[in-house]
Scaffold this motif. Structure first.
Motif, PDB file in Angstrom:
ATOM      1  N   MET A   1       0.845  -1.191   0.000  1.00  0.00           N
ATOM      2  CA  MET A   1       0.000   0.000   0.000  1.00  0.00           C
ATOM      3  C   MET A   1       0.876   1.236   0.000  1.00  0.00           C
ATOM      4  SD  MET A   1      -3.238   0.752   0.036  1.00  0.00           S
ATOM      5  CE  MET A   1      -3.998  -0.706   0.760  1.00  0.00           C
ATOM      6  N   ARG A   2       0.630   2.170  -0.928  1.00  0.00           N
ATOM      7  CA  ARG A   2       1.391   3.413  -0.958  1.00  0.00           C
ATOM      8  C   ARG A   2       0.544   4.546  -0.394  1.00  0.00           C
ATOM      9  NH1 ARG A   2       2.666   7.726  -4.758  1.00  0.00           N
ATOM     10  NH2 ARG A   2       4.809   8.444  -4.411  1.00  0.00           N
ATOM     11  N   TYR A   3       1.153   5.286   0.521  1.00  0.00           N
ATOM     12  CA  TYR A   3       0.462   6.399   1.156  1.00  0.00           C
ATOM     13  C   TYR A   3       1.052   7.718   0.701  1.00  0.00           C
ATOM     14  CZ  TYR A   3      -1.293   2.783   4.301  1.00  0.00           C
ATOM     15  OH  TYR A   3      -1.890   1.654   4.818  1.00  0.00           O
ATOM     16  N   LEU A   4       0.236   8.752   0.708  1.00  0.00           N
ATOM     17  CA  LEU A   4       0.709  10.101   0.443  1.00  0.00           C
ATOM     18  C   LEU A   4       0.937  10.798   1.784  1.00  0.00           C
ATOM     19  CD1 LEU A   4      -1.588  11.201  -2.524  1.00  0.00           C
ATOM     20  CD2 LEU A   4       0.556   9.913  -2.565  1.00  0.00           C
TER      21      LEU A   4
ATOM     22  N   ILE B   1       4.045   8.885   8.505  1.00  0.00           N
ATOM     23  CA  ILE B   1       3.417   8.417   7.274  1.00  0.00           C
ATOM     24  C   ILE B   1       3.780   9.338   6.113  1.00  0.00           C
ATOM     25  CG2 ILE B   1       1.237   7.867   6.128  1.00  0.00           C
ATOM     26  CD1 ILE B   1       1.995   6.015   8.482  1.00  0.00           C
ATOM     27  N   ASP B   2       4.315   8.749   5.043  1.00  0.00           N
ATOM     28  CA  ASP B   2       4.586   9.484   3.818  1.00  0.00           C
ATOM     29  C   ASP B   2       4.783   8.486   2.676  1.00  0.00           C
ATOM     30  OD1 ASP B   2       7.184   8.450   4.048  1.00  0.00           O
ATOM     31  OD2 ASP B   2       7.957  10.278   4.967  1.00  0.00           O
ATOM     32  N   GLU B   3       5.282   8.963   1.538  1.00  0.00           N
ATOM     33  CA  GLU B   3       5.428   8.085   0.368  1.00  0.00           C
ATOM     34  C   GLU B   3       6.420   6.945   0.602  1.00  0.00           C
ATOM     35  OE1 GLU B   3       5.975  11.306   0.415  1.00  0.00           O
ATOM     36  OE2 GLU B   3       5.088  12.354  -1.304  1.00  0.00           O
ATOM     37  N   HIS B   4       7.298   7.096   1.592  1.00  0.00           N
ATOM     38  CA  HIS B   4       8.329   6.093   1.851  1.00  0.00           C
ATOM     39  C   HIS B   4       7.908   5.058   2.902  1.00  0.00           C
ATOM     40  CE1 HIS B   4      10.841   8.708  -0.522  1.00  0.00           C
ATOM     41  NE2 HIS B   4      10.639   9.704   0.322  1.00  0.00           N
ATOM     42  N   THR B   5       6.707   5.195   3.435  1.00  0.00           N
ATOM     43  CA  THR B   5       6.242   4.266   4.457  1.00  0.00           C
ATOM     44  C   THR B   5       6.078   2.862   3.871  1.00  0.00           C
ATOM     45  OG1 THR B   5       5.079   6.033   5.639  1.00  0.00           O
ATOM     46  CG2 THR B   5       4.402   3.760   6.106  1.00  0.00           C
ATOM     47  N   LYS B   6       6.761   1.916   4.455  1.00  0.00           N
ATOM     48  CA  LYS B   6       6.666   0.525   3.994  1.00  0.00           C
ATOM     49  C   LYS B   6       5.829  -0.323   4.948  1.00  0.00           C
ATOM     50  CE  LYS B   6      11.058   0.580   1.487  1.00  0.00           C
ATOM     51  NZ  LYS B   6      12.417  -0.012   1.354  1.00  0.00           N
ATOM     52  N   GLU B   7       5.880   0.044   6.220  1.00  0.00           N
ATOM     53  CA  GLU B   7       5.109  -0.700   7.214  1.00  0.00           C
ATOM     54  C   GLU B   7       4.487   0.280   8.197  1.00  0.00           C
ATOM     55  OE1 GLU B   7       5.670  -4.345  10.454  1.00  0.00           O
ATOM     56  OE2 GLU B   7       7.285  -3.851   9.037  1.00  0.00           O
ATOM     57  N   VAL B   8       3.168   0.279   8.261  1.00  0.00           N
ATOM     58  CA  VAL B   8       2.449   1.203   9.138  1.00  0.00           C
ATOM     59  C   VAL B   8       2.452   0.658  10.567  1.00  0.00           C
ATOM     60  CG1 VAL B   8       0.212   2.269   9.621  1.00  0.00           C
ATOM     61  CG2 VAL B   8       0.981   1.975   7.257  1.00  0.00           C
ATOM     62  N   PRO B   9       2.751   1.493  11.561  1.00  0.00           N
ATOM     63  CA  PRO B   9       2.697   1.033  12.951  1.00  0.00           C
ATOM     64  C   PRO B   9       1.323   0.444  13.282  1.00  0.00           C
ATOM     65  CG  PRO B   9       3.740   3.186  12.815  1.00  0.00           C
ATOM     66  CD  PRO B   9       3.203   2.890  11.458  1.00  0.00           C
TER      67      PRO B   9
ATOM     68  N   LYS C   1      -6.641   5.429   5.377  1.00  0.00           N
ATOM     69  CA  LYS C   1      -7.373   5.094   4.153  1.00  0.00           C
ATOM     70  C   LYS C   1      -7.570   6.327   3.278  1.00  0.00           C
ATOM     71  CE  LYS C   1      -9.915   1.159   6.098  1.00  0.00           C
ATOM     72  NZ  LYS C   1      -9.096   0.175   5.346  1.00  0.00           N
ATOM     73  N   THR C   2      -7.715   7.483   3.927  1.00  0.00           N
ATOM     74  CA  THR C   2      -7.928   8.726   3.190  1.00  0.00           C
ATOM     75  C   THR C   2      -6.705   9.126   2.387  1.00  0.00           C
ATOM     76  OG1 THR C   2      -9.430   9.471   4.957  1.00  0.00           O
ATOM     77  CG2 THR C   2      -8.642  11.157   3.433  1.00  0.00           C
ATOM     78  N   VAL C   3      -5.496   8.792   2.888  1.00  0.00           N
ATOM     79  CA  VAL C   3      -4.273   9.199   2.183  1.00  0.00           C
ATOM     80  C   VAL C   3      -3.664   8.070   1.346  1.00  0.00           C
ATOM     81  CG1 VAL C   3      -3.701  11.023   3.814  1.00  0.00           C
ATOM     82  CG2 VAL C   3      -2.832   8.717   4.215  1.00  0.00           C
ATOM     83  N   GLU C   4      -4.412   6.984   1.141  1.00  0.00           N
ATOM     84  CA  GLU C   4      -3.933   5.954   0.230  1.00  0.00           C
ATOM     85  C   GLU C   4      -3.903   6.517  -1.196  1.00  0.00           C
ATOM     86  OE1 GLU C   4      -6.391   2.544   0.539  1.00  0.00           O
ATOM     87  OE2 GLU C   4      -5.805   2.073   2.596  1.00  0.00           O
ATOM     88  N   GLU C   5      -2.834   6.253  -1.896  1.00  0.00           N
ATOM     89  CA  GLU C   5      -2.721   6.756  -3.271  1.00  0.00           C
ATOM     90  C   GLU C   5      -3.885   6.276  -4.130  1.00  0.00           C
ATOM     91  OE1 GLU C   5       0.702   7.125  -6.705  1.00  0.00           O
ATOM     92  OE2 GLU C   5       0.610   5.305  -5.494  1.00  0.00           O
ATOM     93  N   SER C   6      -4.313   5.048  -3.896  1.00  0.00           N
ATOM     94  CA  SER C   6      -5.406   4.479  -4.699  1.00  0.00           C
ATOM     95  C   SER C   6      -6.736   5.197  -4.464  1.00  0.00           C
ATOM     96  CB  SER C   6      -5.569   2.989  -4.379  1.00  0.00           C
ATOM     97  OG  SER C   6      -5.849   2.797  -2.996  1.00  0.00           O
ATOM     98  N   ALA C   7      -6.842   5.967  -3.374  1.00  0.00           N
ATOM     99  CA  ALA C   7      -8.086   6.682  -3.074  1.00  0.00           C
ATOM    100  C   ALA C   7      -8.138   8.048  -3.755  1.00  0.00           C
ATOM    101  CB  ALA C   7      -8.235   6.854  -1.563  1.00  0.00           C
ATOM    102  N   MET C   8      -7.048   8.421  -4.434  1.00  0.00           N
ATOM    103  CA  MET C   8      -6.959   9.739  -5.045  1.00  0.00           C
ATOM    104  C   MET C   8      -7.339   9.694  -6.523  1.00  0.00           C
ATOM    105  SD  MET C   8      -5.883  11.690  -2.578  1.00  0.00           S
ATOM    106  CE  MET C   8      -5.242  11.374  -0.914  1.00  0.00           C
TER     107      MET C   8
END
Length: 279
Positions: A1-4, A181-189, A203-210
């Motif tokens: 999952m990629r986050y912004l 949390i940013d674009e480099h996050t590989k594992e979310v706490p 979920k709001t900042v998931e790239e797929s949600a944009m």
């Protein structure tokens, strides 16, 4: 999952400007509100603070809302710190406070304005262990004597350390969300995934949600921020160079008054003899 990155203008407003429950959670977590002062519900207000006259100054904040007690809350995410930002914060909060009053209202009905400012830079280096700064209008000698009306909170995100505020779980979770949390996050706490509010924000900042347009606006934000940072650094560099040049000129003038030769002054200050002759 990629986050912004949630600190970007688009993502920050998407999280806290479209989800009242997340905004309420953030405000209750980070503002110094007593248990009986907690925010229960809010309505969004226009983020644009329009002046009363055409000669006034427009200003736009990230998120602005009002609760059932008519208290107003202004939230700003600031990526670059300047001393002028404090003045802007004061200006915006004061404008929101004054705009409550119309011809039918009495002064005693004015409700407080709370300004929450999240800053992605360190600006109070003399206090390395303090990252949340609360300001009130207080008596000069008796700080417990407060004039209610304007309340300011500044958070230095780079200084954040979870162990400093163990007793405020949601404050820790929101600050971890904003700083980890940013674009480099590989594992979310796991703590952020387990909590309903921060999980929803993730979920709001998931790239797929944009949408495609939102992703373009997101990239544009970082491009503009990079350019702004370069301009800011260049401006500071020029100011320092101008200050050093002015300092050398002052030294040269003092040495001239003391009777030192132009040749020796040129050697001591690095200023050309031709320029010294003009002083």
């Amino acid at each position: 999952m990629r986050y912004l990155d949630p600190k970007a203008d688009l993502t920050f407003k998407k999280i806290f400007g479209e989800h009242k429950d997340l905004l309420i959670s953030l405000l209750n977590a980070l503002l110094p509100l007593a248990d009986n002062e907690q925010i229960e519900s809010v309505e969004y207000l226009s983020p644009e603070l329009v002046p009363d006259t055409y000669v006034g100054k427009n200003s736009i904040v990230d998120v602005r809302c009002r609760d059932v007690k008519n208290r107003q809350f202004i939230v700003e995410m600031q990526m670059l710190w300047t001393e002028a930002f404090k003045q802007r914060v004061l200006f915006n909060a004061s404008k929101a406070f004054v705009r409550q009053l119309d011809k039918k209202r009495k002064y005693e009905f004015l409700q407080p304005v709370y300004s929450l400012n999240l800053v992605n830079e360190t600006f109070m280096k003399e206090y390395p262990d303090e990252f949340i700064h609360n300001y009130n209008v207080v008596h000069e000698l008796h700080s417990d004597e407060i004039i209610n009306g304007l309340h300011f909170t500044f958070v230095e995100l780079p200084k954040f350390q979870a162990h400093s505020i163990k007793e405020k779980k949601m404050a820790v979770l929101w600050l971890r969300f904003l700083t980890e949390i940013d674009e480099h996050t590989k594992e979310v706490p796991q703590e952020l995934l387990d909590n309903p509010e921060t999980s929803k924000a993730l979920k709001t900042v998931e790239e797929s949600a944009m949408t495609k347009d939102e992703l373009l606006a997101y990239e544009d934000f970082w491009d503009k921020l990079g350019a702004e940072r370069l301009l800011f650094v260049d401006s500071n560099k020029r100011s320092m160079e101008e200050g050093r040049a002015e300092g050398r000129k002052e030294v040269a003038c003092n040495l001239l008054r003391m009777g030192m030769s132009i040749e020796d002054i040129a050697k001591a200050t690095g200023i050309s003899k031709e320029e010294i002759e003009t002083y």
